[in-house]
Design an enzyme around this catalytic site. Structure first.
Site, PDB file in Angstrom:
ATOM      1  CB  VAL A   1      14.150   0.048  -2.560  1.00 34.42           C
ATOM      2  CG1 VAL A   1      14.883  -0.260  -1.252  1.00 34.42           C
ATOM      3  CG2 VAL A   1      13.393  -1.180  -3.045  1.00 34.42           C
TER       4      VAL A   1
ATOM      5  CG  ASP B   1      12.048 -12.207  -9.788  1.00 30.91           C
ATOM      6  OD1 ASP B   1      12.475 -12.492 -10.922  1.00 30.91           O
ATOM      7  OD2 ASP B   1      11.787 -11.043  -9.440  1.00 30.91           O
TER       8      ASP B   1
ATOM      9  N   GLY C   1      11.212  -1.417  -8.391  1.00 25.40           N
ATOM     10  CA  GLY C   1      10.743  -2.688  -8.915  1.00 25.40           C
ATOM     11  C   GLY C   1       9.369  -2.522  -9.504  1.00 25.40           C
TER      12      GLY C   1
ATOM     13  CE  LYS D   1      10.604  -4.644  -2.108  1.00 25.38           C
ATOM     14  NZ  LYS D   1      10.386  -6.062  -2.485  1.00 25.38           N
TER      15      LYS D   1
ATOM     16  CG  PHE E   1       4.660  -5.308  -7.204  1.00 22.14           C
ATOM     17  CD1 PHE E   1       3.444  -5.263  -7.866  1.00 22.14           C
ATOM     18  CD2 PHE E   1       5.409  -6.448  -7.299  1.00 22.14           C
ATOM     19  CE1 PHE E   1       2.986  -6.338  -8.594  1.00 22.14           C
ATOM     20  CE2 PHE E   1       4.963  -7.537  -8.034  1.00 22.14           C
ATOM     21  CZ  PHE E   1       3.748  -7.484  -8.682  1.00 22.14           C
ATOM     22  N   GLY E   2       6.998  -1.133  -6.617  1.00 17.98           N
ATOM     23  CA  GLY E   2       7.319   0.015  -5.790  1.00 17.98           C
ATOM     24  C   GLY E   2       8.790   0.389  -5.842  1.00 17.98           C
TER      25      GLY E   2
ATOM     26  CB  ILE F   1      18.838   2.847  -2.768  1.00 17.28           C
ATOM     27  CG1 ILE F   1      17.792   2.083  -1.952  1.00 17.28           C
ATOM     28  CG2 ILE F   1      19.469   3.949  -1.947  1.00 17.28           C
ATOM     29  CD1 ILE F   1      18.371   1.428  -0.691  1.00 17.28           C
TER      30      ILE F   1
END
Length: 499
Positions: A204, A325, A199, A218, A201-202, A196
């Site tokens: 989700v 962020d 980002g 995540k 770093f990975g 879904i």
């Protein structure tokens, strides 16, 4: 000797004569080369003599030139040249040496006690938490081998602790520890259909736990370069450290985590209505209709919810937290359309609200990052205010933080495009046409939000409002929208609907 005071006069007759005082003992032996004291026979009444002392004492040990050396110095036997220490100097040397020795011993003891105390406390806390986790999952605590991770982001440095023992025990009780097999089963082996979002770093994934709970998982990327692995570990540790100690209705809730070999997974409450970014810029993912897009009241409500979540981080979290962020993709909407701030991988447990934090490297997202922070590496809570200001402009215009204008080759930032036009009174030409034309009160509310957004994105952070001031403006704007239900037309604002 002259005496004075009550009952005494200053006449010469008040002087009291004193007898002669013997300057030393009377001895019958012959004196050394220093000689006898004058008039010693009279003082000893003929029973001996008084020897003259060969040592001359000075009140303060001062270095003397050879010409100033006392005559008796040359008479003192010594194994080396120079004047010997007198008793006062020797006392100073002894007292100073004892003081230095005691001070050194005290410092060494404090260092030893501090290190050992922290180490012992850490071991005890870690063992206690492991025992609690083991009892909850019926696993032998001796089989647990938590790995150590460094949580970056404190104003005073970093927070080092075990992942399982990283949070206070009261919060650990509410943060579940999942096995990798549980999360693999919940996401259908992390199938693409369950993905879904993603980002730096990975990815989700949507998941459904065995007890029926819907969650978002995540998963940190694997097989990464060493630098990226370190960044992933830092983001994982930071988010776990922050969310495990926070609980607020406008922050995404952390359900639990999983740490297995090189796998790093965080489990959150599932936000069924996706991100604000998708509603504004990715209608294919959301669908043709969106409650957020059609209503100015709903847009302002989302902004108010996000602002309240950020204010909680700045003013009520102990110690304060800077998100770093803030952007529309990190503002998620739950099933009740309540907005929640998410993704704390870059967050810092930082200084007080009015203090600065000098970071080694500015991080954030293009179009949202505070320019003053980006250039000078000086971070404050006003950097989050800047990011929220960009989100407010997105809500008003429907444009991305960085976008292209027709017939223009180079992209332009939303702040540079909208700010001057709002100040020039051209707000009506900027508003998102996908929303219903604002009523009279809604027009006032939209104008208030626009001017608040422009203040938030001021280049100088000292000119930006704090989160409490932003919330006050958004609450006023939302109240104006609620009062406009009975108004259906507005002669001031007229829009051409997109076909």
């Amino acid at each position: 000797m002259t005496c004075w005071g009550p009952g005494w006069s200053n006449n010469l007759g008040s002087d009291l004569p004193l007898g002669m005082i013997i300057p030393g003992p009377c001895v019958k032996t012959q004196c050394s080369m220093c000689g006898t004291y004058p008039n010693s026979d009279t003082l000893c009444h003929g029973s001996g003599t008084i020897c003259r002392s060969c040592q001359v004492e000075l009140p303060i040990a001062l270095p003397l030139s050879p010409s100033e050396s006392p005559p008796s110095q040359n008479l003192q036997p010594s194994s080396r040249p120079g004047r010997p220490l007198n008793r006062l100097s020797l006392a100073f040397v002894i007292v100073g040496s004892v003081g230095v020795l005691v001070g050194a011993c005290t410092v060494i003891y404090c260092l030893w006690a501090g290190v050992c105390g922290r180490f012992g406390k850490k071991m005890n806390d870690s063992a206690q938490v492991q025992q609690e986790v083991a009892e909850a999952s019926n696993v032998d605590p001796s089989a647990q081998h938590p790995r150590s991770v460094t949580f970056k982001g404190q104003s005073s440095g970093s927070l080092n602790c075990d992942i399982v023992g990283s949070c206070p025990s009261k919060r650990i009780d509410k943060t579940e520890v999942f096995s990798l097999s549980e999360l693999v089963a919940a996401t259908s082996s992390f199938s693409p259909e369950n993905k879904i979002g993603s980002g730096s770093f990975g990815e989700v994934y949507f998941g459904k736990l065995t007890d029926g709970r819907l969650v978002a998982i995540k998963r940190g990327k694997t097989n990464m370069r060493r630098k990226k692995v370190q960044e992933k570990e830092s983001a994982f540790g930071s988010e776990l450290a922050v969310l495990s100690r926070l609980n607020h209705k406008h922050l995404v809730g952390l359900v639990g985590f999983c740490q297995d070999e090189d796998e790093r997974l965080l489990v959150y409450d599932y936000m069924s209505n996706g991100s604000l970014h998708d509603h504004l810029h990715n209608t294919e993912a959301i669908g043709a209709t969106s409650k957020i897009l059609s209503s100015w009241k709903s847009r302002i409500k989302v902004a108010l919810d996000a602002a309240r979540g950020i204010e909680y981080l700045h003013n009520y979290a102990v110690p304060p937290i800077i998100h770093r962020d803030i952007k529309s993709s990190n503002i998620l909407l739950d099933s009740n359309w309540t907005a929640r701030v998410s993704d704390f991988g870059l967050s810092l447990i930082g200084p007080e609200t009015d203090q600065e934090y000098v970071s080694s490297k500015a991080v954030g997202t293009l179009g949202y990052i505070d320019p003053e922070y980006y250039v000078m590496n000086v971070l404050t809570t006003k950097s989050d205010v800047y990011g929220l200001g960009v989100v407010l402009l997105e809500l008003l215009t429907g444009k991305r933080s960085v976008f292209r204008i027709e017939d223009e080759l180079a992209p332009i930032g939303l702040v540079e495009y909208v700010g001057p036009r709002v100040l020039a009174g051209e707000l009506t030409t900027l508003l998102d046409r996908r929303a219903e034309p604002p009523t009279t009160n809604e027009a006032r509310a939209v104008e208030l939000v626009a001017h608040t957004a422009v203040r938030c994105v001021n280049l100088e952070r000292k000119e930006r409002p704090n989160m409490a001031e932003v919330i006050a403006d958004l609450e006023r704007a939302y109240s104006l929208c609620e009062e406009s239900h009975s108004i259906f037309t507005n002669p001031t604002f007229s829009f051409l609907r997109n076909e």
